[in-house]
Design a protein around this motif. Structure first.
Motif, PDB file in Angstrom:
ATOM      1  N   UNK A 233       7.883  12.678   0.936  1.00 42.63           N
ATOM      2  CA  UNK A 233       8.689  13.008  -0.242  1.00 42.63           C
ATOM      3  C   UNK A 233       9.219  11.760  -0.953  1.00 42.63           C
ATOM      4  N   UNK A 234       9.365  10.671  -0.213  1.00 42.79           N
ATOM      5  CA  UNK A 234       9.803   9.410  -0.804  1.00 42.79           C
ATOM      6  C   UNK A 234       8.632   8.621  -1.399  1.00 42.79           C
ATOM      7  N   UNK A 235       7.425   9.182  -1.299  1.00 44.49           N
ATOM      8  CA  UNK A 235       6.255   8.538  -1.889  1.00 44.49           C
ATOM      9  C   UNK A 235       5.475   7.625  -0.956  1.00 44.49           C
ATOM     10  N   UNK A 236       5.741   7.701   0.336  1.00 45.42           N
ATOM     11  CA  UNK A 236       5.020   6.885   1.315  1.00 45.42           C
ATOM     12  C   UNK A 236       3.843   7.675   1.882  1.00 45.42           C
ATOM     13  N   UNK A 237       2.766   6.968   2.182  1.00 47.70           N
ATOM     14  CA  UNK A 237       1.644   7.568   2.900  1.00 47.70           C
ATOM     15  C   UNK A 237       1.893   7.312   4.380  1.00 47.70           C
ATOM     16  N   UNK A 238       1.559   8.285   5.228  1.00 49.73           N
ATOM     17  CA  UNK A 238       1.943   8.212   6.642  1.00 49.73           C
ATOM     18  C   UNK A 238       0.720   8.362   7.551  1.00 49.73           C
ATOM     19  N   UNK A 239       0.562   7.408   8.460  1.00 53.05           N
ATOM     20  CA  UNK A 239      -0.493   7.482   9.477  1.00 53.05           C
ATOM     21  C   UNK A 239       0.150   7.540  10.852  1.00 53.05           C
ATOM     22  N   UNK A 240      -0.483   8.302  11.739  1.00 51.96           N
ATOM     23  CA  UNK A 240      -0.069   8.354  13.139  1.00 51.96           C
ATOM     24  C   UNK A 240      -1.266   7.962  13.985  1.00 51.96           C
TER      25      UNK A 240
ATOM     26  N   UNK B 287       0.814  -1.213   0.000  1.00 50.73           N
ATOM     27  CA  UNK B 287       0.000   0.000   0.000  1.00 50.73           C
ATOM     28  C   UNK B 287       0.852   1.269   0.000  1.00 50.73           C
ATOM     29  N   UNK B 288       2.166   1.080   0.012  1.00 49.34           N
ATOM     30  CA  UNK B 288       3.112   2.210   0.097  1.00 49.34           C
ATOM     31  C   UNK B 288       2.720   3.111   1.275  1.00 49.34           C
ATOM     32  N   UNK B 289       2.484   2.462   2.426  1.00 52.74           N
ATOM     33  CA  UNK B 289       1.984   3.166   3.609  1.00 52.74           C
ATOM     34  C   UNK B 289       2.728   2.700   4.857  1.00 52.74           C
ATOM     35  N   UNK B 290       2.844   3.620   5.814  1.00 52.77           N
ATOM     36  CA  UNK B 290       3.443   3.308   7.109  1.00 52.77           C
ATOM     37  C   UNK B 290       2.536   3.824   8.216  1.00 52.77           C
ATOM     38  N   UNK B 291       2.608   3.168   9.366  1.00 53.89           N
ATOM     39  CA  UNK B 291       1.861   3.622  10.540  1.00 53.89           C
ATOM     40  C   UNK B 291       2.831   3.749  11.705  1.00 53.89           C
ATOM     41  N   UNK B 292       2.786   4.923  12.332  1.00 58.60           N
ATOM     42  CA  UNK B 292       3.508   5.149  13.583  1.00 58.60           C
ATOM     43  C   UNK B 292       2.483   5.070  14.706  1.00 58.60           C
ATOM     44  N   UNK B 293       2.808   4.349  15.782  1.00 53.79           N
ATOM     45  CA  UNK B 293       1.975   4.323  16.978  1.00 53.79           C
ATOM     46  C   UNK B 293       2.748   5.112  18.027  1.00 53.79           C
ATOM     47  N   UNK B 294       2.285   6.346  18.283  1.00 54.14           N
ATOM     48  CA  UNK B 294       3.017   7.258  19.162  1.00 54.14           C
ATOM     49  C   UNK B 294       2.478   7.238  20.585  1.00 54.14           C
ATOM     50  N   UNK B 295       3.397   7.158  21.549  1.00 56.44           N
ATOM     51  CA  UNK B 295       3.047   7.330  22.951  1.00 56.44           C
ATOM     52  C   UNK B 295       2.812   8.811  23.226  1.00 56.44           C
ATOM     53  N   UNK B 296       1.723   9.125  23.881  1.00 61.13           N
ATOM     54  CA  UNK B 296       1.352  10.526  24.101  1.00 61.13           C
ATOM     55  C   UNK B 296       2.374  11.274  24.953  1.00 61.13           C
ATOM     56  N   UNK B 297       2.986  10.612  25.923  1.00 62.92           N
ATOM     57  CA  UNK B 297       3.973  11.304  26.750  1.00 62.92           C
ATOM     58  C   UNK B 297       5.223  11.634  25.940  1.00 62.92           C
ATOM     59  N   UNK B 298       5.807  10.643  25.291  1.00 61.06           N
ATOM     60  CA  UNK B 298       7.094  10.817  24.623  1.00 61.06           C
ATOM     61  C   UNK B 298       7.027  11.763  23.435  1.00 61.06           C
ATOM     62  N   UNK B 299       5.844  11.909  22.852  1.00 63.77           N
ATOM     63  CA  UNK B 299       5.704  12.771  21.679  1.00 63.77           C
ATOM     64  C   UNK B 299       4.923  14.044  21.991  1.00 63.77           C
TER      65      UNK B 299
END
Length: 157
Positions: free
Chosen positions: A107-114, A58-70
């Motif tokens: 810019x590298x063509x990836x779709x990004x989810x957080x 899917x040319x996609x990535x998902x970041x799962x962010x901790x609310x404190x650290x970010x």
């Protein structure tokens, strides 16, 4: 300085034990998406930020962010009372790094989810089923970005 409930050595051991991989929110999301039939790579070192989940198909990535650290603006984040300047700088650097990584991936063509921790845990959680539904819909779409936050954070927007 505010008094801590534990000794410096114990606090140091607690903070050192907090990992950046395989967190509870990440494991929940991985499990749900895998059950839905999605296959992904984990923490690819050749991509900026080593995204938590990478979906090459899917040319996609998902970041799962901790609310404190970010430094998320939700009930799960509060600035520590001691060493305020240290923590402010650390969290600001994390936020800046997150932004650069998102831009580079785009810019590298990836779709990004957080997916924020508060979407999966805490009193404002959306619930794993809702988060999974949103992620699946996003993966199957052509949308460039997705950000999932807890209910309180959504209502504040």
């Amino acid at each position: 300085m505010c008094a801590d409930r534990v000794t410096t050595a114990v606090r140091s051991r607690i903070m050192a034990s907090i990992g950046s991989k395989d967190t509870k929110p990440e494991l929940k999301l991985r499990s749900l998406l895998h059950r839905q039939g999605f296959r992904f790579r984990l923490h690819r070192k050749d991509l900026p930020g080593k995204p938590d989940l990478v979906f090459p198909r899917y040319r996609a990535v998902i970041f799962v962010h901790g609310c404190f650290w970010h430094g998320h603006d939700c009930h799960l984040f509060s600035m520590p009372k001691s060493r305020k300047e240290f923590w402010r700088q650390k969290i600001d650097r994390n936020r800046e790094r997150d932004e650069v990584q998102r831009e580079t991936l785009t810019n590298l063509g990836w779709r990004v989810a957080t997916v924020w921790e508060c979407a999966l845990m805490g009193r404002s959680r959306l619930g794993i089923d809702k988060v999974g539904e949103c992620c699946v819909a996003w993966l199957q779409s052509d949308e460039a970005a997705l950000e999932l936050r807890g209910r309180e954070a959504e209502e504040a927007l």
